[in-house]
Motif scaffolding. Structure first.
Motif, PDB file in Angstrom:
ATOM      1  N   SER A 243       0.827  -1.201   0.000  1.00  0.00           N
ATOM      2  CA  SER A 243       0.000   0.000   0.000  1.00  0.00           C
ATOM      3  C   SER A 243       0.866   1.257   0.000  1.00  0.00           C
ATOM      4  N   TYR A 245       3.882   1.474  -1.144  1.00  0.00           N
ATOM      5  CA  TYR A 245       4.507   1.543  -2.468  1.00  0.00           C
ATOM      6  C   TYR A 245       3.556   2.213  -3.461  1.00  0.00           C
ATOM      7  N   ARG A 246       2.290   1.861  -3.377  1.00  0.00           N
ATOM      8  CA  ARG A 246       1.301   2.478  -4.279  1.00  0.00           C
ATOM      9  C   ARG A 246       1.172   3.975  -3.993  1.00  0.00           C
ATOM     10  N   THR A 247       1.366   4.362  -2.738  1.00  0.00           N
ATOM     11  CA  THR A 247       1.331   5.786  -2.382  1.00  0.00           C
ATOM     12  C   THR A 247       2.499   6.525  -3.029  1.00  0.00           C
ATOM     13  N   TYR A 249       4.380   5.404  -5.649  1.00  0.00           N
ATOM     14  CA  TYR A 249       4.444   5.219  -7.106  1.00  0.00           C
ATOM     15  C   TYR A 249       3.104   4.698  -7.612  1.00  0.00           C
ATOM     16  N   PRO A 250       2.125   5.580  -7.780  1.00  0.00           N
ATOM     17  CA  PRO A 250       0.756   5.142  -8.106  1.00  0.00           C
ATOM     18  C   PRO A 250       0.641   4.337  -9.397  1.00  0.00           C
ATOM     19  N   MET A 251       1.513   4.569 -10.377  1.00  0.00           N
ATOM     20  CA  MET A 251       1.347   3.938 -11.690  1.00  0.00           C
ATOM     21  C   MET A 251       2.264   2.725 -11.898  1.00  0.00           C
ATOM     22  N   GLN A 252       2.991   2.311 -10.865  1.00  0.00           N
ATOM     23  CA  GLN A 252       3.964   1.218 -11.021  1.00  0.00           C
ATOM     24  C   GLN A 252       3.333  -0.145 -10.736  1.00  0.00           C
ATOM     25  N   GLU A 254       3.281  -3.888  -9.036  1.00  0.00           N
ATOM     26  CA  GLU A 254       3.589  -4.307  -7.668  1.00  0.00           C
ATOM     27  C   GLU A 254       5.059  -4.707  -7.556  1.00  0.00           C
TER      28      GLU A 254
END
Length: 684
Positions: A243, A245-247, A249-252, A254
């Motif tokens: 979660s 990581y998504r914060t 790098y939103p477009m990357q 997993e």
């Protein structure tokens, strides 16, 4: 009212700040908000120690815009300042030797602000006037206002402020009006302040109502005061890391996995490093590590702080011990920074080693994504190679994985040549080089799949590291010449027959742009292909390396060099030779006779002249040699033309050449169309 000059004993500091730091002028907001956060944290500390008995209340730092007045205000409810403290901390610039400083940094003063205690003065990079309205937390303290218009002159006066804390009011300069735009400030706060340890509010949250966006009463808090790296790893789950990581790098995609850094000796360092799914485009993947100092964003240009290959990782590093506001050359030579880089390298390699040992199957499944990262590390860091050689893998064309030692054991008995060199066969494209792979496998050889961006330079590195080892692409030559065995010698054709075959095929080769093809004749066995195209391992590798290394561009300019190898054992090649000789024998006899006669004459002339000194040789004798050489060349051209005339209508010769080109992706356009039509004719 008190008036005075700021305590700079030499030329005005403000033009220095503006001139030297203009390219980084957006950092003023980081400095202003950081100061407000520091003041708020000091307030908390005083309360925790019992030195402040009152109510802490809301410690949120607030950033607000007034476009009409042209001001940007940063407000806090921290410790505030008395008039004496303003004089000490604001009016006396916090470093000595100003003259030496200005002289030293007159040509290069990037990022000096924070390092030299000039954080507050960065506000003058974007402001024509700055006001400080402040009230100390101390009992009985009065509110004061300090104002300065960007000259050494300042004014201090009494002010009205109910609660403790500080307002910094920036009157934005006319040439910096972008800092009065909401989106600009929102972007900078998100960049520099999104993980600061005290809540930072910018305006109010909005919601959709009656088809439009309207403000609510709830503060728009732009930061997370307890980011994941500040928490204890044992309290976190995999989903927490994903979660976060998504914060970041939103477009990357997993990440593969991650490392949680947490060390307090011999330096302070926390952070989370993620292994992204990288397959190519190394340069595009860089600068994804964000560097923080006490949760304040500093830069994502982390070269010098982490080893070069680790810039491929994503994530966060936070350390108060890194000297952030000095030049990169200083960073690269600083001993503490080097210790941090060494520690991070060790943590990364330890983590990879533990994953490999604990879950080899899972490690193998991730290898194709990990490979470019590990190869880059081994190529660029000697110390990383020493650690990685035990868990770095080789993958064969059948999808099986081996450590370096395992693969060496697998091939050493069968793939050692007559000179004792261990030959590692590899393919860069399993489909395009399929027939070459199959030929090697028929000999019992194993073939590696090395289709990654850094596999070729990695092969060159391993040749230096692994004793008596050589990497050769499976299509670089016929297999018997790649791995030469003592018993692999065979009688080849007579020299004249080889020449006839070579000339027949050479005369029919197409002209390819930036490519040269040479014909060779070798016995390869009746079951092998009648004709194959090979490319020198050395030249191809140099051309591949030239794409990655500066200074090797001359290799890239050279034409590709290929060998068209004719299998003299194959029935089709034998048929072409027999047919050629029967069709050209009569016309060839006088030509061959003339060539032999002229060559005998040339040999006699040279033998005669070898006995003389150069000055004794007459011009007539020199002309005789020259004319004889021309006569031989003319006859050879006749012979070449004879074979060319025979071959131009020989569909087998053209079909074999085109098949070899087709196999290597070199048959295109009109040539491909001609091949297809000829193929249909041959089938009829």
């Amino acid at each position: 009212m008190q008036k005075g000059n700021i305590g700079v004993t030499t030329e005005n500091i403000f033009p220095v700040i503006k001139k030297f730091l203009y390219s980084d002028h957006e950092i003023f907001l980081r400095e202003m908000v950081s100061n407000a956060v520091d003041a708020s944290q000091k307030m908390k500390t005083l309360a925790e120690k019992g030195d402040f008995k009152g109510e802490l209340g809301d410690l949120t730092v607030r950033v607000s815009l007034d476009e009409k007045e042209g001001t940007l205000t940063i407000s806090d409810r921290g410790i505030g300042m008395t008039e004496e403290e303003i004089d000490k901390y604001i009016n006396q610039i916090a470093f000595s030797g100003v003259n030496d400083f200005l002289e030293k940094y007159k040509d290069n003063a990037n990022n000096i602000i924070g390092h030299f205690g000039l954080g507050f003065y960065s506000s003058f990079m974007v402001s024509k006037k700055v006001d400080i309205i402040t009230k100390s937390y101390r009992e009985g303290a009065k509110a004061v206002k300090w104002s300065c218009d960007g000259s050494p002159a300042y004014e201090i006066d009494d002010a009205e402020r109910e609660s403790r804390g500080t307002d910094i009011v920036l009157h934005i300069d006319d040439d910096c009006k972008e800092f009065l735009e909401k989106n600009t400030i929102q972007g900078l706060l998100n960049k520099y302040c999104k993980f600061m340890p005290v809540p930072v509010a910018f305006g109010k949250k909005t919601e959709w109502k009656d088809g439009k966006s309207v403000e609510t009463d709830e503060d728009n808090i732009i930061n997370n005061v307890e980011p994941l790296w500040t928490k204890t790893p044992s309290t976190l789950k995999d989903e927490d890391y994903k979660s976060f990581y998504r914060t970041l790098y939103p477009m990357q995609d997993e990440p593969l996995f991650w490392i949680h850094l947490n060390v307090d000796y011999p330096f302070n360092l926390t952070g989370i490093l993620y292994f992204p799914r990288i397959k190519s485009n190394i340069e595009l993947q860089r600068n994804k590590i964000q560097l923080y100092c006490n949760q304040v964003f500093v830069t994502d240009q982390v070269e010098g702080i982490v080893p070069d290959f680790l810039t491929l990782l994503h994530g966060v590093i936070d350390s108060p011990d890194i000297p952030l506001n000095v030049s990169r050359s200083y960073l690269q030579s600083d001993r503490d920074v080097k210790k941090i880089a060494t520690y991070i390298t060790k943590k990364v390699s330890d983590r990879l080693q533990s994953i490999f040992k604990e879950d080899r199957k899972g490690f193998e499944e991730k290898w194709d994504d990990l490979k470019i990262f590990i190869n880059y590390g081994m190529l660029s860091e000697e110390s990383f190679y020493d650690r990685a050689k035990d868990f770095a893998l080789m993958k064969d064309t059948e999808g099986k994985y081996f450590t370096f030692d395992e693969y060496r054991t697998l091939i050493k008995d069968n793939q050692t040549d007559k000179d004792g060199n261990l030959v590692y066969l590899y393919s860069t494209n399993k489909e395009e080089q399929y027939s070459y792979i199959e030929t090697a496998k028929a000999k019992g050889y194993s073939v590696l799949l090395m289709d990654g961006e850094l596999d070729v330079p990695t092969a060159s590195m391993l040749e230096q590291k692994l004793e008596k080892s050589h990497f050769t692409r499976v299509d670089s030559d016929i297999i018997e010449r790649i791995i030469v065995k003592e018993d692999a010698k065979k009688e080849s054709l007579e020299a004249d027959k080889k020449e006839h075959l070579s000339t027949v095929f050479t005369t029919q080769l197409p002209k390819l742009e930036k490519a040269e093809i040479y014909v060779d004749v070798e016995p390869m066995g009746e079951q092998a292909q009648p004709v194959i195209i090979t490319q020198s391992e050395y030249m191809r590798r140099m051309k591949d390396m030239s794409r990655l290394q500066a200074g090797m561009s001359f290799y890239a300019q050279m034409p590709d060099s290929y060998n068209l190898v004719l299998n003299s054992d194959h029935p089709l090649i034998k048929k072409v030779l027999d047919d050629c000789e029967s069709n050209t024998a009569e016309a060839l006899k006088p030509i061959e006779g003339e060539i032999k006669g002229q060559e005998a004459r040339l040999a006699a002339l040279r033998q005669s002249q070898d006995k003389k000194k150069p000055e004794e040789i007459t011009q007539e004798e020199k002309d005789d040699v020259k004319n004889t050489e021309k006569a031989i060349e003319d006859e050879k051209n006749k012979k070449r033309e004879l074979f060319a005339n025979y071959a131009k209508d020989n569909s087998i010769v053209h079909q074999l050449i085109d098949l070899a080109l087709l196999q290597n992706g070199m048959l295109k356009g009109a040539a491909l169309d001609k091949f297809l039509k000829r193929s249909i004719e041959l089938i009829k």
